[in-house]
Enzyme design. Structure first.
Site, mmCIF file in Angstrom:
data_model
loop_
_atom_site.group_PDB
_atom_site.id
_atom_site.type_symbol
_atom_site.label_atom_id
_atom_site.label_comp_id
_atom_site.label_asym_id
_atom_site.label_seq_id
_atom_site.Cartn_x
_atom_site.Cartn_y
_atom_site.Cartn_z
ATOM 1 N N CYS A 2 49.052 42.679 -81.126
ATOM 2 C CA CYS A 2 49.259 43.963 -81.787
ATOM 3 C C CYS A 2 50.512 43.822 -82.653
ATOM 4 C CB CYS A 2 49.472 45.127 -80.847
ATOM 5 S SG CYS A 2 48.092 45.433 -79.752
ATOM 6 N N ARG A 27 48.192 39.564 -85.984
ATOM 7 C CA ARG A 27 48.459 39.839 -84.570
ATOM 8 C C ARG A 27 47.328 40.619 -83.909
ATOM 9 N NH1 ARG A 27 53.920 39.004 -83.561
ATOM 10 N NH2 ARG A 27 53.751 40.185 -81.626
ATOM 11 N N TRP A 73 45.154 44.640 -81.200
ATOM 12 C CA TRP A 73 44.254 43.673 -80.560
ATOM 13 C C TRP A 73 43.988 44.265 -79.178
ATOM 14 C CZ3 TRP A 73 43.948 40.494 -76.243
ATOM 15 C CH2 TRP A 73 42.988 39.471 -76.305
ATOM 16 N N ASN A 99 53.097 47.480 -78.350
ATOM 17 C CA ASN A 99 52.545 46.125 -78.289
ATOM 18 C C ASN A 99 52.897 45.572 -76.913
ATOM 19 O OD1 ASN A 99 51.952 43.372 -78.586
ATOM 20 N ND2 ASN A 99 53.861 42.963 -79.688
ATOM 21 N N GLY A 100 51.876 45.243 -76.122
ATOM 22 C CA GLY A 100 52.136 44.710 -74.780
ATOM 23 C C GLY A 100 51.169 45.336 -73.784
ATOM 24 N N GLU A 487 41.312 19.202 -81.064
ATOM 25 C CA GLU A 487 41.810 20.130 -82.077
ATOM 26 C C GLU A 487 40.753 20.366 -83.164
ATOM 27 O OE1 GLU A 487 43.977 22.230 -82.297
ATOM 28 O OE2 GLU A 487 44.279 22.597 -84.426
ATOM 29 N N LYS A 491 39.183 24.031 -84.004
ATOM 30 C CA LYS A 491 39.232 24.611 -85.351
ATOM 31 C C LYS A 491 37.855 25.110 -85.749
ATOM 32 C CE LYS A 491 42.339 25.121 -85.763
ATOM 33 N NZ LYS A 491 43.600 25.118 -85.159
ATOM 34 N N GLU A 494 36.785 28.211 -83.617
ATOM 35 C CA GLU A 494 37.601 29.396 -83.916
ATOM 36 C C GLU A 494 37.155 30.128 -85.171
ATOM 37 O OE1 GLU A 494 42.262 28.965 -82.747
ATOM 38 O OE2 GLU A 494 41.534 27.501 -84.168
ATOM 39 N N HIS A 510 29.194 10.029 -70.083
ATOM 40 C CA HIS A 510 29.200 10.675 -68.767
ATOM 41 C C HIS A 510 28.720 12.122 -68.842
ATOM 42 C CE1 HIS A 510 31.099 7.161 -67.139
ATOM 43 N NE2 HIS A 510 32.060 7.236 -68.064
ATOM 44 N N LYS A 609 46.853 35.764 -83.524
ATOM 45 C CA LYS A 609 47.705 34.592 -83.687
ATOM 46 C C LYS A 609 48.819 34.543 -82.650
ATOM 47 C CE LYS A 609 49.565 31.658 -87.135
ATOM 48 N NZ LYS A 609 48.626 30.613 -86.716
HETATM 49 C C1 G6P Z 1 46.490 31.737 -80.079
HETATM 50 C C2 G6P Z 1 46.262 31.264 -81.498
HETATM 51 C C3 G6P Z 1 46.197 29.739 -81.517
HETATM 52 C C4 G6P Z 1 47.454 29.158 -80.901
HETATM 53 C C5 G6P Z 1 47.697 29.695 -79.487
HETATM 54 C C6 G6P Z 1 49.071 29.316 -78.970
HETATM 55 O O1 G6P Z 1 45.369 31.515 -79.307
HETATM 56 O O2 G6P Z 1 45.062 31.824 -82.027
HETATM 57 O O3 G6P Z 1 46.070 29.288 -82.854
HETATM 58 O O4 G6P Z 1 47.358 27.770 -80.858
HETATM 59 O O5 G6P Z 1 47.638 31.125 -79.495
HETATM 60 O O6 G6P Z 1 50.020 29.949 -79.762
HETATM 61 P P1 G6P Z 1 51.511 29.474 -79.964
HETATM 62 O O7 G6P Z 1 52.091 30.498 -80.894
HETATM 63 O O8 G6P Z 1 52.150 29.511 -78.610
HETATM 64 O O9 G6P Z 1 51.485 28.126 -80.548
#
Ligand code: G6P
Length: 614
Positions: A2, A27, A73, A99-100, A487, A491, A494, A510, A609
Site C-alpha cells: 500500500c 506498492r 494492496w 499501510n500495514g 530468476e 520473471k 510474474e 529426477h 513491489k
Molecule cells: C516482492 C517483489 C519482488 C521482490 C521481493 C523481495 O515480491 O515483487 O520483485 O524480489 O518482493 O523484495 P525486496 O525489496 O526485499 O528485494
C-alpha cells in the site's frame, strides 16, 4: 505494501496526491482513494487504479489544502470500493489511511461494536479511525493525544495519516514497521508525506524519515515529533539524492524495459569507487570496520525473499568460492519461524531491493536479538533494513519502479561479487593474481552488458513471438547459473502469467523430464566455462524427447547452437560473472512475451513491489 501520501500547506492538495499515488502504485493497485479537507471533509475512492480514481473525482469538488491519499494492496477484505482507503470514523469527521496490518483488529472491533460503532468495510484499518474518535470523545483529549493513546492499544505494523474535519490545521501521521517520509518544503508551513521519497522529490529534497513508534504532528504549520510513549524527538533532517528523471519512463514504453536498458549504468554505479584495480585495494568501509570479525567467521547466513533470494544464491557460490566460508541462504519467511541456531559469531546478510520487506526485516530483528552481526545489501536509501543493520552496502541501482525486479538483481549480484572478493582479500583465501584478474574482468562487465543488450534485443523479440502462447516453460542452469534459471522462471511467471519453473540442469531427470514433449520450451543456460559438456548432455536429453531448446550460449559457440532450436549469445566472462550477463536475455524474453500477451508489465496482477506484510 500500500502506498500513502499526504499534503499540508497553502496550495491545493489534489494534484500532489494524484501524482504521488501514481508514483507509489508499485506498492499496490487494487484500489485508490483520497480525502480532502476544506471546511468539509470529502472522500473519493474507487476499486482499481489511480486513473480510475481520477475519473471518479472528475467534475467533483476537489478543493482542499490538506489531503491524504492511498493506493491499496488488499490484505483484509476484498479489493472493492468499500474497502478502499481512506476510512472514516463513526461520525465521519476523521479520515485515515493505513499501510500495514493491525493484528488485533478483531478484538478492538468487537469492543467498539459493543459500544455501538457501525463498520462499513471488512478492513482492519477502519477500526483505527473509529478507535481514535472513541478515545478523543471519551477522554476529552486533542487529536494528537487520541492518536497516541489509540496506538498504544494497537498490535501490528502501520504507517498511518489522519485528517480531522474538526482540526483543519492539524495533520497527524505515525509509523511502526511500515515506512513514512516527511518532506519539508522551503515554504514555511508546507509538508509532504509519503511511503517513500518518490512523490516528494519533485517538490523538495529536504526530508526526515520517521522511526518506528514515532508520531509526527503538523499543527498550525509547525512540525513536532514524539514517540507513542510521549517522548519528544528531534527530527533527523537529510537531503534526498534521487533525481526526478530516474522516476520517469524517459521515452521507454515501460519502466521495466527502461530498467533493463539502464543496467550498464546501474551495474557500474554499484561497483563505482569500491575497488581500485591498480592498487588492488577495496574502498568498502563496511568491510574495513568488520575485518577482524570477517577473518574469524565460521559461517554466513543470507536472508532474502523473491528475486533478492536468487541473488543470495549467487552470493553463496561467490562467497564459498572466494572467501571459503560456509554460506546458508534462507527464505526470510522460513528462517524466522523455525527457531534457527544463530550465535554472536554469525554474520547475517540481508538482501532487499526495497529495504522494507516485512519477512526480511523480522528475520533480521530476530538474528540481531540473538547477537549476530547484521549486514544489509539494499537499494532504497534510508529504508528500514539499512537503518537497523550494523553495516552494509547500498546497491546504488537507482529507483526501480517496475514491479518485477531487473536492474536491482544485477546490482545485488555485483555487490555480492565485491563482497566475496573483499572477504577473500581479508582472509587471504585467494591470490593477489586472481584478485587482479577478477577486478579486471569486473571492470569490463558494464560494457559487455551494453553490447549484449544491443545484440540480443531483436532475437529475444523474435523468440518471444514464437513462444508467447505456451502454457509452461522450464529453465535449466548449473552452478552459478542455477539461480539464474530460477530468476528467469520467476520473471516469466510474474509478468506473463505463464507457468514456469527453474531447476538445476541435472535435476531435470529426477522429475521435470516427465513434462517434456514437443510443446515444452526449455530455456537452458549453457555457457562455455564450467560444466559445459554436462549441460550439453542435458540439452540432448530434452531434444531426445522433442522439447524445444532456447539456449543461452557463450559467443562463438557452435556446438549448442547447432542442436538448439534457438540460441542467444552472451559475451565470454569469468564463470562467476555469467549470472549478470545471462540474466539479461531472460529479462528481455519475459518482457516481450508479457507485452505480446497484453499483460500489464510494470504492474502485474496480485503483486506489489514492496511487501510490508508477512
Ligand atoms: C516482492 C517483489 C519482488 C521482490 C521481493 C523481495 O515480491 O515483487 O520483485 O524480489 O518482493 O523484495 P525486496 O525489496 O526485499 O528485494
Amino acid at each position: 505494501m500500500c502506498g500513502i501520501v499526504a499534503y499540508y500547506g497553502p496550495d491545493q492538495a489534489y494534484d500532489f496526491l494524484i501524482k504521488g499515488l501514481q508514483r507509489l502504485e508499485y506498492r499496490g493497485y487494487d484500489s485508490a482513494g483520497i480525502a480532502l479537507l476544506d471546511g468539509e471533509l470529502k472522500v473519493y475512492k474507487n476499486k482499481g487504479k489511480v486513473a480510475d480514481l481520477q475519473e471518479a473525482a472528475n467534475g467533483k469538488n476537489i478543493s482542499g489544502t490538506r489531503g491524504i491519499g492511498h493506493t491499496r494492496w488488499a490484505t483484509h477484505g476484498e479489493p472493492n470500493t468499500v474497502n478502499a482507503h481512506p476510512h472514516l470514523s463513526q461520525s465521519g469527521d476523521i479520515a485515515l489511511i493505513h499501510n500495514g496490518i493491525i493484528e488485533n483488529y478483531a478484538t478492538l472491533k468487537k469492543v467498539l461494536v459493543e459500544r455501538g460503532h457501525i463498520f462499513k468495510s471488512d478492513t482492519d484499518t477502519e477500526v483505527l479511525s473509529h478507535l481514535i474518535e472513541e478515545i478523543k470523545d471519551n477522554e476529552q483529549v486533542d487529536l494528537l493525544e487520541a492518536v497516541r493513546l489509540a496506538l498504544n492499544e494497537v498490535i501490528g505494523a502501520y504507517a498511518i495519516v489522519i485528517l480531522s474535519k474538526n482540526d483543519p490545521n492539524t495533520l497527524i501521521a505515525a509509523r511502526n514497521g511500515s515506512p513514512l517520509v516527511v518532506g519539508i518544503s522551503d515554504r514555511k508551513g508546507e509538508f509532504y508525506l509519503a511511503s517513500d521519497a518518490t512523490p516528494i522529490v519533485e517538490y523538495t529534497k529536504t526530508v526526515t524519515y520517521l522511526n518506528d513508534n514515532e508520531i509526527v504532528a503538523i499543527h498550525n504549520g509547525e512540525m513536532t515529533i514524539k514517540t507513542i510513549d510521549n517522548v519528544k524527538k528531534s527530527p533527523f533532517i537529510q537531503e534526498l539524492e534521487i533525481s526526478l528523471e530516474a522516476l520517469e519512463k524517459g521515452g521507454y514504453e515501460h519502466f521495466m524495459l527502461k530498467e533493463i536498458f539502464e543496467q550498464p549504468k546501474s551495474i557500474y554505479d554499484s561497483m563505482r569507487g569500491r575497488f581500485d584495480p591498480q592498487s588492488l585495494t577495496f574502498a568498502m568501509r563496511s568491510l574495513e570496520e568488520y575485518a577482524s570479525k570477517i577473518k574469524n567467521l565460521d559461517r554466513i547466513i543470507i536472508v532474502a525473499c523473491g528475486t533478492s533470494w536468487h541473488a543470495g544464491l549467487v552470493g553463496e557460490y561467490l562467497i564459498e568460492e572466494f572467501g571459503r566460508i560456509p554460506v546458508e541462504v534462507e527464505y526470510a519467511s522460513e528462517f524466522r519461524y523455525r527457531n534457527p541456531i544463530i550465535t554472536e559469531d554469525d554474520l547475517v546478510i540481508a538482501i532487499s531491493q526495497s529495504g522494507e520487506t516485512a519477512d526480511t526485516l523480522a528475520a533480521l530483528e530476530m538474528a540481531k536479538e540473538k547477537g549476530a552481526t547484521i549486514y544489509g545489501i539494499c537499494n532504497v536509501v534510508g529504508s528500514s533494513i539499512p537503518r537497523m543493520t550494523h553495516a552494509g552496502a547500498y546497491t546504488h541501482a537507482g529507483p526501480e519502479i517496475g514491479v518485477a525486479s531487473t536492474k536491482a538483481f544485477t546490482a545485488q549480484v555485483t555487490v555480492l561479487t565485491l563482497l566475496a572478493l573483499g572477504i577473500a582479500d581479508i582472509r587471504g583465501s585467494v591470490s593477489r593474481k586472481r584478485l587482479r584478474e577478477m577486478f579486471a574482468e569486473l571492470n569490463t562487465i558494464p560494457k559487455k552488458v551494453e553490447e549484449l543488450l544491443q545484440s540480443c534485443n531483436q532475437k529475444c523479440q523474435e523468440i518471444a513471438e514464437i513462444y508467447k502462447d505456451v502454457p509452461n516453460c522450464l529453465y535449466l542452469g548449473r552452478g552459478y547459473n542455477f539461480p539464474v534459471a530460477l530468476e528467469g522462471a520467476l520473471k516469466l511467471k510474474e509478468i506473463s502469467y505463464i507457468h514456469a519453473e527453474g531447476y538445476p540442469a541435472a535435476e531435470m531427470k529426477h522429475g521435470p523430464i516427465a513434462l517434456i514433449d514437443e510443446n515444452m520450451p526449455v530455456v537452458v543456460i549453457a555457457t562455455k566455462r564450467n560444466y559445459y559438456e554436462k549441460v550439453v548432455s542435458n540439452i540432448q536429453e530434452v531434444k531426445a524427447r522433442k522439447g524445444k531448446i532456447i539456449a543461452i550460449v557463450t559467443e562463438g559457440d557452435d556446438k549448442v547452437a547447432e542442436i538448439a532450436d534457438h540460441f542467444i549469445e552472451i559475451p565470454d566472462t569469468e564463470d562467476c560473472l555469467t549470472p549478470i550477463l545471462a540474466t539479461i536475455p531472460l529479462q528481455l524474453l519475459s518482457y516481450y512475451i508479457a507485452v505480446l500477451r497484453g499483460c500489464n508489465v510494470d504492474q502485474p496482477r496480485n503483486l506489489a513491489k514492496s511487501v510490508t506484510v508477512e
